[in-house]
Enzyme design. Structure first.
Site, mmCIF file in Angstrom:
data_model
loop_
_atom_site.group_PDB
_atom_site.id
_atom_site.type_symbol
_atom_site.label_atom_id
_atom_site.label_comp_id
_atom_site.label_asym_id
_atom_site.label_seq_id
_atom_site.Cartn_x
_atom_site.Cartn_y
_atom_site.Cartn_z
ATOM 1 C CB SER A 90 -0.909 0.016 1.233
ATOM 2 O OG SER A 90 -1.421 1.321 1.477
ATOM 3 C CB CYS A 252 -5.247 5.181 -3.403
ATOM 4 S SG CYS A 252 -5.124 3.386 -3.526
#
Length: 343
Positions: A90, A252
């Protein structure tokens, strides 16, 4: 299971909470970070559940398990722990981990730039942290190669008819969906509706679209649906949806990498080009194509993601043998109607 307690640093990246376990965690079996992640997902998920479910956690957060590296060319390793499972990578959480390790002194800070190499289940991530006065001001991640698997894949839905999704890998697999197809805009007031739409589409994708990483066999599912739009200044407006039903507060990083791969596959981005990614609450990442590569026989782009994180505290989680909720719980009033899918 734990000797005494877990020590966590509290960190957020552009509003997205990414706590970092820096002490007290049990040994996770496995020769590699990928093996360790698979052990958490398939053998023993007690640690993940303990730190990601109520009463010790809430839905809008992630916990990262910092680990010693399993490869000689890395400074540290980490695994992303979320309510549904452990994930390989991530971007926002990677930025949180680097910031936490540097500002706590667990990795030595060198000013004005510190290079931190991270061992992840998706591969080696090279992070360049801009540092001054003991503070990590920003982190640039040289992510794993990102690639598009399918452009304009058709997904049949009962609510919106047939929609198109770009399927791409940016550290995990994404379905990238232009948000106008579900009749919404990426604004804070639509967060609940976007979350429910994304989780509904993810469930449909499981039956209709198959994915497989050419080199890492266990990476074989679409982890997230990311809605996207374009702002007036050309920035990509992003909204990644996560099980059981919430949206990413950050722009993101892996999703921005996946979107960069799609733009590269479409011929809209070449090496040296950069795009700004903007979150539902206005946070920004810079996504830059720094080169090209191949993953198996698939053409890929090398993404560099730059963003900021802030360490805002620390906590200690203690284990009481009489605690009635060692595996935690989640309720639909805050976690959303799909909470039952977490098991």
């Amino acid at each position: 299971m734990w000797k005494n307690s877990l020590e966590l640093l509290l960190v957020h990246c552009q509003g997205e909470i990414g706590k970092v376990i820096v002490g007290g965690a049990p040994e996770i079996p496995g020769a590699s970070i990928l093996d360790k992640m698979n052990h958490i997902n398939t053998v023993d998920d007690r640690l993940r559940r303990f730190v990601t479910f109520e009463p010790r956690a809430h839905v809008a957060m992630t916990v990262n398990l910092a680990l010693p590296p399993t490869r000689p060319d890395a400074d540290a390793g980490f695994i992303v722990l979320q309510a549904d499972r452990a994930h390989p990578m991530s971007g926002s959480n990677c930025i949180c981990v680097v910031t936490a390790l540097l500002e706590s002194g667990r990795v030595r800070m060198v000013e004005p730039e510190t290079v931190v190499r991270l061992d992840t289940a998706a591969g080696l991530i090279t992070a360049r942290a801009r540092c001054r006065g003991g503070r990590c001001l920003s982190v640039s991640l040289d992510n794993v190669p990102a690639f598009a698997l399918d452009i304009d894949a058709q997904v049949k839905t009962p609510k919106w008819g047939t929609i198109r999704a770009d399927i791409a890998f940016g550290g995990v697999f994404y379905a990238l969906v232009d948000v106008a197809q579900v009749g919404l805009a990426i604004v804070p007031d639509n967060a609940r509706a976007l979350a429910e739409a994304g989780i509904a589409i993810k469930a449909l994708l499981k039956e209709q679209v198959k994915v497989a990483h050419p080199e890492i066999a266990s990476l074989d599912e679409i982890a997230y649906v990311m809605f996207r739009d374009r702002d007036a200044d050309g920035a990509v407006r992003t909204c990644t949806t996560l099980k059981p039903g919430r949206v990413d507060r950050s722009p993101c990083g892996t999703g921005s990498s996946a979107n960069l791969a799609v733009l590269h596959a479409r011929g809209e981005v070449k090496t040296g080009d950069a795009r700004l990614s903007r979150s539902i609450i206005g946070g920004t990442f810079r996504a830059e194509a720094i080169g090209e590569a191949a993953v198996g026989n698939i053409r890929a782009v090398l993404p560099r993601i730059t963003g900021e994180a802030w360490v805002y505290g620390r906590e200690e989680l203690r284990i009481d043998p009489d605690d009635p909720f060692p595996r935690g719980f989640a309720l639909s009033d805050t976690w959303g109607p799909q909470v039952g899918e977490l098991g």
